[in-house]
Design an enzyme around this catalytic site. Structure first.
Site, PDB file in Angstrom:
ATOM      1  CG  ASP A  65      -1.966 -17.915  -7.408  1.00  0.00           C
ATOM      2  OD1 ASP A  65      -0.952 -18.648  -7.489  1.00  0.00           O
ATOM      3  OD2 ASP A  65      -2.896 -18.179  -8.103  1.00  0.00           O
ATOM      4  N   GLY A  66      -1.260 -14.628  -4.162  1.00  0.00           N
ATOM      5  CA  GLY A  66      -1.095 -13.266  -3.532  1.00  0.00           C
ATOM      6  C   GLY A  66       0.336 -12.966  -3.350  1.00  0.00           C
ATOM      7  CG  ASN A 134      -3.527 -11.358 -10.569  1.00  0.00           C
ATOM      8  OD1 ASN A 134      -3.173 -12.076 -11.668  1.00  0.00           O
ATOM      9  ND2 ASN A 134      -4.066 -11.605  -9.504  1.00  0.00           N
ATOM     10  CD  GLU A 135      -7.311  -8.155 -10.386  1.00  0.00           C
ATOM     11  OE1 GLU A 135      -6.565  -7.732  -9.339  1.00  0.00           O
ATOM     12  OE2 GLU A 135      -7.481  -9.283 -10.808  1.00  0.00           O
ATOM     13  CG  ASP A 165     -21.297  -2.420  -8.190  1.00  0.00           C
ATOM     14  OD1 ASP A 165     -22.077  -1.203  -8.283  1.00  0.00           O
ATOM     15  OD2 ASP A 165     -21.662  -3.146  -7.492  1.00  0.00           O
ATOM     16  CB  THR A 176      -7.652 -17.961 -13.172  1.00  0.00           C
ATOM     17  OG1 THR A 176      -6.315 -17.523 -13.022  1.00  0.00           O
ATOM     18  CG2 THR A 176      -7.791 -18.612 -14.653  1.00  0.00           C
ATOM     19  CB  ALA A 177      -7.433 -13.203 -10.317  1.00  0.00           C
TER      20      ALA A 177
END
Length: 279
Positions: A65-66, A134-135, A165, A176-177
């Site tokens: 996925d990366g 992703n994010e 944090d 899902t990551a």
């Protein structure tokens, strides 16, 4: 009279998505011997590998996925699908096995597949635009850094003030990551939604929340030691200053991933997360 099977009919085998040029993106740890059959097929069918994605008909991703995250950024330059071959470990998005890569390429050309569209998160950072599949992550600096304060707004209305944090803002794909590891919810990729997940918050009442993807999110970050960072898909990182402007919204831009006709999102979750299996 002999019956003609569906697979042998001229209409079923007609080439609809002709692939002549491909952009190949692969993980540096990929075992080249596993790609031999695919490269032989390319040579036999006169399919050329190109460097510039603007000249390609298709992107082929060899990795996990990366690697898809890298390939996805290329689709911003040209809106073409990704044939994602799983040569990594988990692989939520990359589900095609190396031995099936040639077969899936042929099925794509005959439109015997599903095109799974996933939304990007569009991020505005100091008047520059970035895209995350992703994010977006707002996080404190090193291990000795103090907790940071992050105010999250939706359409200028305060959602919450987090002392933690950091804060993860994930697309349905990114749910899902890292977000999942931090206790966030899994969001079906067909939903137009964004999840906000605090990372190790000081307050136990600070819980993840899912918001409408059309809402414009904005963030104000306060630190005691001026050590907070903006991280986009783990590949772009910026040191945040108090005056920085950070906004995010689910983008209309989509990345298109080729999947088998019987692809099932819930089956992928059951398989990858070992649902129903005894630990």
């Amino acid at each position: 009279m002999e019956k003609t099977s569906k697979n042998s009919s001229p209409e079923y085998n007609k080439i609809l998505n002709k692939v002549k040029k491909v952009k190949i993106i692969k993980n540096k740890f990929v075992k080249e011997e596993l790609l031999t059959e695919f490269y032989i097929y390319m040579k036999k069918n006169k399919i050329i590998e190109v460097v510039d994605v603007k000249n390609a008909d298709l992107i082929v991703s060899f990795g996990g996925d990366g690697t898809i995250l890298i390939a996805a950024k290329e689709t911003i330059k040209k809106d073409i699908p990704i044939l994602a071959v799983n040569m990594g470990t988990v692989g939520y998005m990359a589900e095609i096995k190396p031995e099936n890569a040639v077969e899936m390429l042929e099925k794509y050309e005959r439109s015997q597949c599903i095109i799974d569209e996933r939304a990007f998160l569009e991020i505005e950072y100091n008047d520059n635009i970035f895209y995350a599949l992703n994010e977006l992550l707002i996080i404190k600096g090193g291990l000795v850094s103090h907790l940071i304060n992050v105010e999250v707004y939706s359409n200028s209305i305060l959602v919450n003030k987090y002392r933690a944090d950091g804060v993860i803002v994930a697309t349905p794909t990114g749910s899902t990551a890292y977000s999942l590891s931090a206790g966030g919810s899994i969001v079906h990729p067909s939903l137009n939604a964004v999840s906000i997940t605090p990372l190790l918050p000081q307050s136990l009442t600070a819980r993840p929340i899912i918001v409408d993807g059309k809402d414009k999110l904005s963030f104000k970050v306060y630190t005691r030691d001026n050590d907070a960072h903006l991280n986009i898909d783990g590949s772009q990182c910026f040191h945040i200053k108090p005056s920085d402007k950070i906004n995010a919204v689910l983008s209309q831009k989509r990345v298109k991933i080729i999947r088998t006709e019987n692809s099932d999102y819930y089956n992928i979750l059951r398989e990858k997360l070992k649902w129903g299996k005894t630990l």
